[in-house]
Design an enzyme around this catalytic site. Sequence first.
Site, PDB file in Angstrom:
ATOM      1  N   GLU A  42     -34.301 -18.345  48.907  1.00 44.34           N
ATOM      2  CA  GLU A  42     -34.599 -16.934  48.697  1.00 44.34           C
ATOM      3  C   GLU A  42     -35.985 -16.591  49.254  1.00 44.34           C
ATOM      4  O   GLU A  42     -36.925 -17.369  49.111  1.00 44.34           O
ATOM      5  CB  GLU A  42     -34.559 -16.686  47.194  1.00 44.34           C
ATOM      6  CG  GLU A  42     -35.107 -15.396  46.715  1.00 44.34           C
ATOM      7  CD  GLU A  42     -35.166 -15.318  45.189  1.00 44.34           C
ATOM      8  OE1 GLU A  42     -35.450 -14.220  44.702  1.00 44.34           O
ATOM      9  OE2 GLU A  42     -34.937 -16.329  44.503  1.00 44.34           O
TER      10      GLU A  42
ATOM     11  N   VAL B 130     -39.321 -14.564  48.882  1.00 40.88           N
ATOM     12  CA  VAL B 130     -40.077 -13.930  47.808  1.00 40.88           C
ATOM     13  C   VAL B 130     -41.225 -13.163  48.439  1.00 40.88           C
ATOM     14  O   VAL B 130     -42.089 -13.742  49.092  1.00 40.88           O
ATOM     15  CB  VAL B 130     -40.627 -14.974  46.803  1.00 40.88           C
ATOM     16  CG1 VAL B 130     -41.473 -14.291  45.737  1.00 40.88           C
ATOM     17  CG2 VAL B 130     -39.498 -15.753  46.172  1.00 40.88           C
TER      18      VAL B 130
ATOM     19  N   ASP C 143     -43.504 -31.608  43.108  1.00 42.74           N
ATOM     20  CA  ASP C 143     -44.709 -31.054  43.735  1.00 42.74           C
ATOM     21  C   ASP C 143     -45.082 -29.718  43.092  1.00 42.74           C
ATOM     22  O   ASP C 143     -45.487 -28.780  43.756  1.00 42.74           O
ATOM     23  CB  ASP C 143     -44.508 -30.887  45.244  1.00 42.74           C
ATOM     24  CG  ASP C 143     -45.837 -30.777  46.004  1.00 42.74           C
ATOM     25  OD1 ASP C 143     -46.883 -31.203  45.457  1.00 42.74           O
ATOM     26  OD2 ASP C 143     -45.836 -30.264  47.129  1.00 42.74           O
TER      27      ASP C 143
ATOM     28  N   LYS D 160     -47.271 -27.130  41.416  1.00 42.96           N
ATOM     29  CA  LYS D 160     -48.709 -26.827  41.462  1.00 42.96           C
ATOM     30  C   LYS D 160     -48.858 -25.313  41.617  1.00 42.96           C
ATOM     31  O   LYS D 160     -47.874 -24.625  41.916  1.00 42.96           O
ATOM     32  CB  LYS D 160     -49.375 -27.562  42.620  1.00 42.96           C
ATOM     33  CG  LYS D 160     -48.785 -27.238  43.991  1.00 42.96           C
ATOM     34  CD  LYS D 160     -49.376 -28.127  45.068  1.00 42.96           C
ATOM     35  CE  LYS D 160     -48.687 -27.877  46.412  1.00 42.96           C
ATOM     36  NZ  LYS D 160     -49.200 -28.778  47.435  1.00 42.96           N
ATOM     37  N   PRO D 161     -50.050 -24.768  41.420  1.00 40.98           N
ATOM     38  CA  PRO D 161     -50.230 -23.314  41.524  1.00 40.98           C
ATOM     39  C   PRO D 161     -49.768 -22.731  42.867  1.00 40.98           C
ATOM     40  O   PRO D 161     -49.259 -21.611  42.901  1.00 40.98           O
ATOM     41  CB  PRO D 161     -51.735 -23.123  41.316  1.00 40.98           C
ATOM     42  CG  PRO D 161     -52.133 -24.282  40.462  1.00 40.98           C
ATOM     43  CD  PRO D 161     -51.277 -25.427  40.950  1.00 40.98           C
TER      44      PRO D 161
ATOM     45  N   ASN E 244     -47.238 -23.560  44.506  1.00 43.35           N
ATOM     46  CA  ASN E 244     -45.776 -23.544  44.568  1.00 43.35           C
ATOM     47  C   ASN E 244     -45.156 -22.690  43.467  1.00 43.35           C
ATOM     48  O   ASN E 244     -43.960 -22.803  43.203  1.00 43.35           O
ATOM     49  CB  ASN E 244     -45.218 -24.969  44.524  1.00 43.35           C
ATOM     50  CG  ASN E 244     -45.410 -25.687  45.843  1.00 43.35           C
ATOM     51  OD1 ASN E 244     -45.608 -25.051  46.875  1.00 43.35           O
ATOM     52  ND2 ASN E 244     -45.375 -26.997  45.812  1.00 43.35           N
TER      53      ASN E 244
ATOM     54  N   ASP F 232     -40.725 -24.342  46.994  1.00 49.04           N
ATOM     55  CA  ASP F 232     -40.920 -25.587  47.720  1.00 49.04           C
ATOM     56  C   ASP F 232     -40.293 -26.802  47.040  1.00 49.04           C
ATOM     57  O   ASP F 232     -40.982 -27.661  46.509  1.00 49.04           O
ATOM     58  CB  ASP F 232     -42.400 -25.836  48.003  1.00 49.04           C
ATOM     59  CG  ASP F 232     -42.605 -26.945  49.031  1.00 49.04           C
ATOM     60  OD1 ASP F 232     -41.603 -27.507  49.532  1.00 49.04           O
ATOM     61  OD2 ASP F 232     -43.763 -27.256  49.338  1.00 49.04           O
TER      62      ASP F 232
END
Length: 190
Positions: free
Chosen positions: A18, A20, A66, A68-69, A71, A84
């Site tokens: 998708e 975003v 993975d 994290k901010p 992602n 991701d």
Amino acid sequence: MRIYDFVDDGEGAAISMEFVDGTTLAEERMQRSLQIFSTGELSPWLNQVSDALDYAHSYRRLVHRDLKPANLMLDRHSGIKVADFGIARSLTDTMSRVSTHGTTSGTLLYMSPQQAMGERPKPTDDIYSLGATLYELLAGKPPFYSGDISRQITTRIAPSIRERREELELQGGEDIPEDWERVIADCLNK
């Protein structure tokens, strides 16, 4: 984030996902005057991320690996999407890419020690990463970040978020509720 298709033809792999139209939590954090969020701001997003991880773990049998901010993406309606899945692994894998290729996949600052050691993927890898992500969003830096990789790997207990804020001389942020400190510390338990 919706995944529409996986393609693996033996020579390469791709994921159709998708689109975003938004920004990441890493980018949003950097736009703030203190470069931190409040627990009130994070709470609705945390519920959405937790639901997404529960779905990935329980129904799709995947570990993101993975988180994290960078992602976590906010859409125009302030909904959050986990992005991701490029190094996601199945919970049924008997070996991770670490043990197969001899290199670490993921981002060390947010990676569970088990993942870094090449152990079989588990939901606890994502729980650890979620704790590291929340810690950074509330404290301004990841929990074990010191600039020294060996110290980062061997340090067993992160300073409290309050202590990290003091170390970084961040004045004016809300006091972090004790239950948030405790839950994040539990996520980061090595």
